[in-house]
Motif scaffolding. Structure first.
Motif, PDB file in Angstrom:
ATOM      1  N   PRO A 140       0.671  -1.113   0.123  1.00 57.15           N
ATOM      2  CA  PRO A 140       0.191   0.382  -0.228  1.00 57.15           C
ATOM      3  C   PRO A 140       1.175   1.037   0.114  1.00 57.15           C
ATOM      4  O   PRO A 140       1.679   1.284   0.865  1.00 57.15           O
ATOM      5  N   VAL A 141      -0.247   2.381  -0.913  1.00 53.16           N
ATOM      6  CA  VAL A 141       1.439   3.634  -0.998  1.00 53.16           C
ATOM      7  C   VAL A 141       2.668   3.735  -1.276  1.00 53.16           C
ATOM      8  O   VAL A 141       2.792   4.524  -2.480  1.00 53.16           O
ATOM      9  N   ILE A 142       3.253   2.802  -0.713  1.00 54.12           N
ATOM     10  CA  ILE A 142       4.697   3.506  -1.343  1.00 54.12           C
ATOM     11  C   ILE A 142       4.977   2.427  -2.243  1.00 54.12           C
ATOM     12  O   ILE A 142       6.493   2.235  -3.264  1.00 54.12           O
ATOM     13  N   GLY A 143       3.868   1.083  -2.641  1.00 58.17           N
ATOM     14  CA  GLY A 143       4.347  -0.367  -3.847  1.00 58.17           C
ATOM     15  C   GLY A 143       5.052   0.281  -4.630  1.00 58.17           C
ATOM     16  O   GLY A 143       6.206   0.586  -5.448  1.00 58.17           O
ATOM     17  N   ARG A 144       3.757   0.940  -5.484  1.00 53.24           N
ATOM     18  CA  ARG A 144       4.057   1.720  -6.797  1.00 53.24           C
ATOM     19  C   ARG A 144       4.530   2.607  -6.815  1.00 53.24           C
ATOM     20  O   ARG A 144       5.418   3.117  -7.906  1.00 53.24           O
ATOM     21  N   LEU A 145       4.854   3.143  -5.508  1.00 54.29           N
ATOM     22  CA  LEU A 145       5.842   4.759  -5.943  1.00 54.29           C
ATOM     23  C   LEU A 145       7.168   3.875  -5.536  1.00 54.29           C
ATOM     24  O   LEU A 145       8.066   4.871  -6.777  1.00 54.29           O
ATOM     25  N   VAL A 146       7.614   3.497  -4.707  1.00 51.02           N
ATOM     26  CA  VAL A 146       9.106   3.312  -4.852  1.00 51.02           C
ATOM     27  C   VAL A 146       8.881   1.532  -5.871  1.00 51.02           C
ATOM     28  O   VAL A 146      10.776   1.802  -6.477  1.00 51.02           O
ATOM     29  N   PHE A 147       8.396   0.864  -6.079  1.00 52.09           N
ATOM     30  CA  PHE A 147       8.863  -0.321  -7.003  1.00 52.09           C
ATOM     31  C   PHE A 147       7.680  -0.716  -8.111  1.00 52.09           C
ATOM     32  O   PHE A 147       8.471  -1.354  -8.826  1.00 52.09           O
ATOM     33  N   GLY A 148       7.313   0.393  -8.540  1.00 50.98           N
ATOM     34  CA  GLY A 148       6.348   0.336  -9.045  1.00 50.98           C
ATOM     35  C   GLY A 148       6.638   1.334 -10.453  1.00 50.98           C
ATOM     36  O   GLY A 148       5.645   1.543 -11.235  1.00 50.98           O
ATOM     37  N   GLN A 149       7.657   1.721 -10.895  1.00 48.98           N
ATOM     38  CA  GLN A 149       7.928   3.222 -11.622  1.00 48.98           C
ATOM     39  C   GLN A 149       8.565   2.740 -13.053  1.00 48.98           C
ATOM     40  O   GLN A 149       8.400   1.788 -13.405  1.00 48.98           O
ATOM     41  N   ASP A 150       8.485   3.455 -13.840  1.00 50.67           N
ATOM     42  CA  ASP A 150       9.131   3.165 -14.945  1.00 50.67           C
ATOM     43  C   ASP A 150      10.430   3.321 -14.872  1.00 50.67           C
ATOM     44  O   ASP A 150      10.804   4.490 -14.357  1.00 50.67           O
ATOM     45  N   PRO A 151      11.001   2.758 -16.191  1.00 48.14           N
ATOM     46  CA  PRO A 151      12.307   2.850 -15.974  1.00 48.14           C
ATOM     47  C   PRO A 151      13.239   4.492 -16.238  1.00 48.14           C
ATOM     48  O   PRO A 151      14.009   4.285 -15.710  1.00 48.14           O
ATOM     49  N   PHE A 152      12.518   4.806 -16.593  1.00 49.71           N
ATOM     50  CA  PHE A 152      13.214   6.645 -16.530  1.00 49.71           C
ATOM     51  C   PHE A 152      12.817   7.210 -15.713  1.00 49.71           C
ATOM     52  O   PHE A 152      14.257   7.916 -15.224  1.00 49.71           O
ATOM     53  N   VAL A 153      12.036   7.301 -14.486  1.00 50.32           N
ATOM     54  CA  VAL A 153      11.902   7.385 -13.296  1.00 50.32           C
ATOM     55  C   VAL A 153      13.376   7.195 -12.388  1.00 50.32           C
ATOM     56  O   VAL A 153      13.694   7.857 -11.614  1.00 50.32           O
ATOM     57  N   TYR A 154      13.518   5.362 -12.333  1.00 49.32           N
ATOM     58  CA  TYR A 154      14.632   4.994 -11.940  1.00 49.32           C
ATOM     59  C   TYR A 154      16.072   6.241 -12.996  1.00 49.32           C
ATOM     60  O   TYR A 154      17.098   7.036 -11.744  1.00 49.32           O
ATOM     61  N   ALA A 155      15.912   6.341 -14.118  1.00 42.10           N
ATOM     62  CA  ALA A 155      16.735   6.411 -14.728  1.00 42.10           C
ATOM     63  C   ALA A 155      17.420   8.208 -13.795  1.00 42.10           C
ATOM     64  O   ALA A 155      18.223   8.605 -13.516  1.00 42.10           O
ATOM     65  N   GLY A 156      16.379   8.770 -13.701  1.00 46.56           N
ATOM     66  CA  GLY A 156      16.683  10.170 -13.010  1.00 46.56           C
ATOM     67  C   GLY A 156      17.217  10.534 -12.050  1.00 46.56           C
ATOM     68  O   GLY A 156      17.682  11.185 -11.944  1.00 46.56           O
ATOM     69  N   ILE A 157      16.531   9.281 -11.333  1.00 47.34           N
ATOM     70  CA  ILE A 157      17.149   9.317  -9.794  1.00 47.34           C
ATOM     71  C   ILE A 157      18.745   8.858  -9.677  1.00 47.34           C
ATOM     72  O   ILE A 157      19.623   9.235  -9.187  1.00 47.34           O
ATOM     73  N   GLY A 158      18.889   7.704 -10.153  1.00 45.88           N
ATOM     74  CA  GLY A 158      20.335   7.399 -10.961  1.00 45.88           C
ATOM     75  C   GLY A 158      21.542   8.567 -11.558  1.00 45.88           C
ATOM     76  O   GLY A 158      22.836   8.360 -11.235  1.00 45.88           O
ATOM     77  N   LEU A 159      20.431   8.910 -12.403  1.00 48.35           N
ATOM     78  CA  LEU A 159      21.391  10.528 -12.955  1.00 48.35           C
ATOM     79  C   LEU A 159      21.765  11.706 -11.762  1.00 48.35           C
ATOM     80  O   LEU A 159      22.608  12.093 -12.060  1.00 48.35           O
ATOM     81  N   ALA A 160      21.398  11.457 -10.895  1.00 42.43           N
ATOM     82  CA  ALA A 160      21.168  12.882  -9.276  1.00 42.43           C
ATOM     83  C   ALA A 160      22.133  12.143  -8.573  1.00 42.43           C
ATOM     84  O   ALA A 160      23.041  12.977  -8.758  1.00 42.43           O
ATOM     85  N   ILE A 161      22.563  11.104  -8.295  1.00 46.51           N
ATOM     86  CA  ILE A 161      23.026  10.595  -7.683  1.00 46.51           C
ATOM     87  C   ILE A 161      24.576  10.278  -8.581  1.00 46.51           C
ATOM     88  O   ILE A 161      25.595  10.570  -8.105  1.00 46.51           O
ATOM     89  N   ALA A 162      24.593   9.726  -9.775  1.00 46.22           N
ATOM     90  CA  ALA A 162      25.545   9.633 -10.337  1.00 46.22           C
ATOM     91  C   ALA A 162      25.955  11.164 -10.317  1.00 46.22           C
ATOM     92  O   ALA A 162      27.861  11.146 -10.358  1.00 46.22           O
ATOM     93  N   ILE A 163      25.375  12.155 -10.838  1.00 48.75           N
ATOM     94  CA  ILE A 163      26.088  13.439 -11.921  1.00 48.75           C
ATOM     95  C   ILE A 163      26.825  14.182 -10.038  1.00 48.75           C
ATOM     96  O   ILE A 163      27.589  14.740  -9.954  1.00 48.75           O
ATOM     97  N   ALA A 164      26.032  13.780  -8.876  1.00 47.74           N
ATOM     98  CA  ALA A 164      26.568  14.335  -7.755  1.00 47.74           C
ATOM     99  C   ALA A 164      27.493  13.571  -7.399  1.00 47.74           C
ATOM    100  O   ALA A 164      29.101  14.415  -6.579  1.00 47.74           O
ATOM    101  N   TRP A 165      27.985  12.470  -7.227  1.00 47.36           N
ATOM    102  CA  TRP A 165      29.266  11.557  -6.824  1.00 47.36           C
ATOM    103  C   TRP A 165      30.429  12.058  -7.843  1.00 47.36           C
ATOM    104  O   TRP A 165      31.320  12.261  -7.242  1.00 47.36           O
TER     105      TRP A 165
END
Lengths: 307, 360
Positions: free
Chosen positions: A132-157
């Protein structure tokens, strides 16, 4: 608000934030290297048109994404040669790139108006995605969403923890000193601009392949410009860019829901919310930071090495 | 391979004139390639875009009518760009000018025939200009007082202006007897710009553009303010030492460009269109940026550049009908043209040398 609705709203906020943050992160890297590229909107919309066209022709979403990125890189390359190697005015050239991009996207997309294709799928992990609530939010997004998060982490690093990032920042802060240290200033800048173009193209491909899986002329609707504002708003820091994008995504989604609920405000006012929010965000930021500029010191200045 | 730039000691007059012409030629060449890629004949496209509109009286007039707002806006913008101020929101100032002036046209519609009407048109023109100035003051104030980038704010204000106009055209200003069409009543004749000749297309707005060019020549070349603008653009530090105020110049340059755009907006509404519609501009405010640069930010150059871009716009409409080329071709061509102009500008400022080898 029921958990299902809350989840739906949160998911749509993250989705609305994703194209903004991907484009903003690319521009952030270019600007940290000292290049202001106002062509984000143009590269983004060509990425959307070219990505959609390629996906329709080949039937492959992956190829569509690759072509979208490639289109952004090519346009950024033209921009880079003009402003970095030929020292053309960055503001005017960026505008030209946006005007060119909008026209070009219309030419590329003209045969594809009205076509639809399946949206790029969402992640679906048994059990986890159904929480409930976090299921789709954390584990059910499309690949771009994860790419966006990954990109932020990678660029900051990259910017803060690696030698390459240090070099890039040096080029953006003081190109003369960087040059004296033997750093190939113009090459670093060119690579940063190409990266920015690729991100803008990816953001565009997200719009036409996942967010709203069709092509419509002008479909970026100023998102490229909002991404540019986000970079300033984020004080050129990747994680703040993500936070800012969520804020803007929130404004967009709120506006959509308000329209659906017909709360009596004119629709034009509601659709104006993201642009109003952009101006407001820039004003608030400037009120908070009156002491000195936090922009990269060489931002917007061409570098012409002595022979 | 590497590219070396070496500053030229003096600027060559020949190159200053030749550069935009060469840029135009290169842009037409690239445009031709794009047309060929779209599977159409470049030669035919060139004819439709640049020759056909010149061959008939009515289309020649159309070129002048479409060039007028471009020239008017671009003259205003040249003050901003010369002072390194980036007002890219002329489109929004144009829209607000058209809306404010047009509102007077709607309000005075159907006044009793014996009422005084001579003031209506001047009031519309004044309201349009003032609205343009007021709208341009927003980014100017934010920049001068808070240091907010005028690039982003002026552009965001374009989106807001478009939505404001849309709201008024569909809401308060809509013609109640108009079968729900999103447009206002047609203005009375006293609220329309008079034509220069009976039964022709040329209206007074064309004169305004020419007057703006003349004013531009005088102000930029012959006044202290013009010197101020040029100095701040080319040597900002020297200007500051000489005591010129950044803030004052920002307000002045934005007021000039906003006013010009607002006047162009109301001229379009009271001249070409004759009523308020949800969309009143085919992007004049953005095309004018290209006009300003193609004209090298010089008034006479802007006049010529305005005519050339107007020509290509009308040619683009012709090409859409006769060659089935999408209208976006025009926009793409204009983007290519601006890039070529900016690249050509580099050759007037630097000697460009290509050298081969690995020296980093």
């Amino acid at each position: 608000m029921s958990p299902q609705i809350l989840e739906l709203v949160l998911v749509s906020i993250v989705m609305a934030a994703t194209p903004l943050v991907i484009a903003a992160l690319g521009e952030l890297v270019a600007e940290r290297a000292g290049v202001l590229d106002l062509g984000v909107e143009g590269m983004m919309i060509v990425g959307a048109a070219a990505g959609f066209a390629a996906a329709i022709e080949s039937g492959s979403s992956l190829l569509g994404v690759a072509v979208g990125i490639g289109a952004g890189v090519v346009l950024a390359g033209v921009f880079g040669v003009l402003v970095i190697f030929m020292a053309a005015n960055q503001v005017a050239t960026g505008l030209a790139l946006t005007i060119l991009g909008v026209g070009l996207s219309g030419l590329i997309g003209s045969g594809y108006v009205g076509m639809k294709r399946e949206s790029i799928g969402h992640l679906d992990i048994p059990v986890l995605s159904d929480l409930p609530v976090i299921g789709r939010l954390v584990f059910g997004q499309d690949p771009f969403v994860y790419a966006g998060i990954g990109l932020a982490i990678a660029i900051a690093w990259f910017l803060n923890r690696t030698r390459g990032g240090l070099t890039l920042r040096a080029v953006g802060e003081n190109h003369a000193s960087a040059h004296a240290l033997g750093i190939p200033v113009r090459r670093v800048r060119f690579l940063a601009v190409l990266f920015g173009g690729g991100c803008a193209g990816l953001a565009g491909a997200y719009l036409s392949l996942a967010y709203t899986p069709f092509w419509a002329p002008g479909m970026t609707a100023g998102r490229g410009w909002i991404a540019l504002a986000l970079v300033v708003f984020a004080s050129w820091r990747p994680f703040r860019a993500y936070a800012g994008a969520l804020l803007f995504g929130g404004a967009t989604v709120l506006q959509l829901h308000a329209q659906a609920a017909s709360i009596g405000l004119p629709g034009q006012l509601l659709t104006a919310v993201p642009y109003l929010a952009t101006i407001l965000a820039l004003v608030v930021l400037s009120l908070r930071k009156r002491r000195g500029s936090i922009a990269p010191s060489s931002l917007g200045m061409p570098f012409i090495p002595e022979r | 391979m590497r590219i070396d730039l070496e500053a030229r000691g003096t600027r060559s007059r020949t190159l200053e004139v030749a550069a935009p012409l060469i840029a135009l030629a290169v842009a037409i060449l690239i445009g031709g390639i794009v047309v060929a890629l779209l599977g159409k004949s470049p030669a035919q496209a060139f004819h439709v875009y640049f020759i056909a509109p010149l061959s008939e009286v009515w289309s020649l007039q159309e070129v002048a009518v479409k060039a007028a707002p471009l020239v008017l806006i671009a003259i205003g913008l040249s003050f901003c760009f010369r002072a390194n101020l980036w007002n890219i929101g002329a489109e929004g100032q144009f829209v607000m000018g058209g809306l404010a002036g047009g509102a007077i046209g709607v309000a005075t519609h159907g006044m009793s025939p014996d009422a005084q009407t001579f003031w209506i048109l001047p009031a519309m023109l004044a309201a349009g200009t003032l609205a343009g100035i007021a709208y341009a003051m927003i980014p100017a104030l934010l920049r001068a007082k808070l240091g907010v980038s005028e690039i982003l704010t002026s552009l965001m204000l374009v989106y807001l202006a478009e939505r404001t106009l849309d709201y008024f055209a569909r809401g308060p200003l809509r013609d109640p007897k108009g079968f729900n069409f999103p447009q206002s009543v047609m203005f009375d004749d006293v609220a329309r710009l008079p034509f220069l000749m009976e039964g022709e297309r040329l209206h007074v707005g064309v004169l305004f553009a020419l007057i703006a060019v003349a004013i531009g020549v005088v102000v930029l070349g012959r006044t202290l303010f013009g010197f101020d603008v040029r100095l701040v653009g080319s040597a900002p530090k020297a200007a500051r030492f000489a005591g010129f105020s950044d803030a004052r110049l920002t307000y002045a340059a934005f007021a000039i460009s906003g006013g010009a755009a607002g006047l162009a907006g109301i001229c379009e509404v009271a001249g070409q269109i004759g009523q308020i519609q949800p969309i009143i501009s085919p992007g004049y405010g953005f095309t004018a940026i290209i006009v300003a640069f193609l004209g090298r930010l010089q008034p006479i150059g802007i006049l010529l550049a305005g005519l050339i871009l107007s020509l290509s716009t009308i040619g683009g409409e012709g090409a859409q009908i006769s060659m089935k080329l999408p209208l976006d071709m025009t926009r793409a061509f204009q983007g290519i043209l601006l890039m070529c102009v900016l690249a050509a500008d580099v050759f007037t400022r630097y000697r460009v040398r290509l050298s081969f080898g690995s020296r980093a």
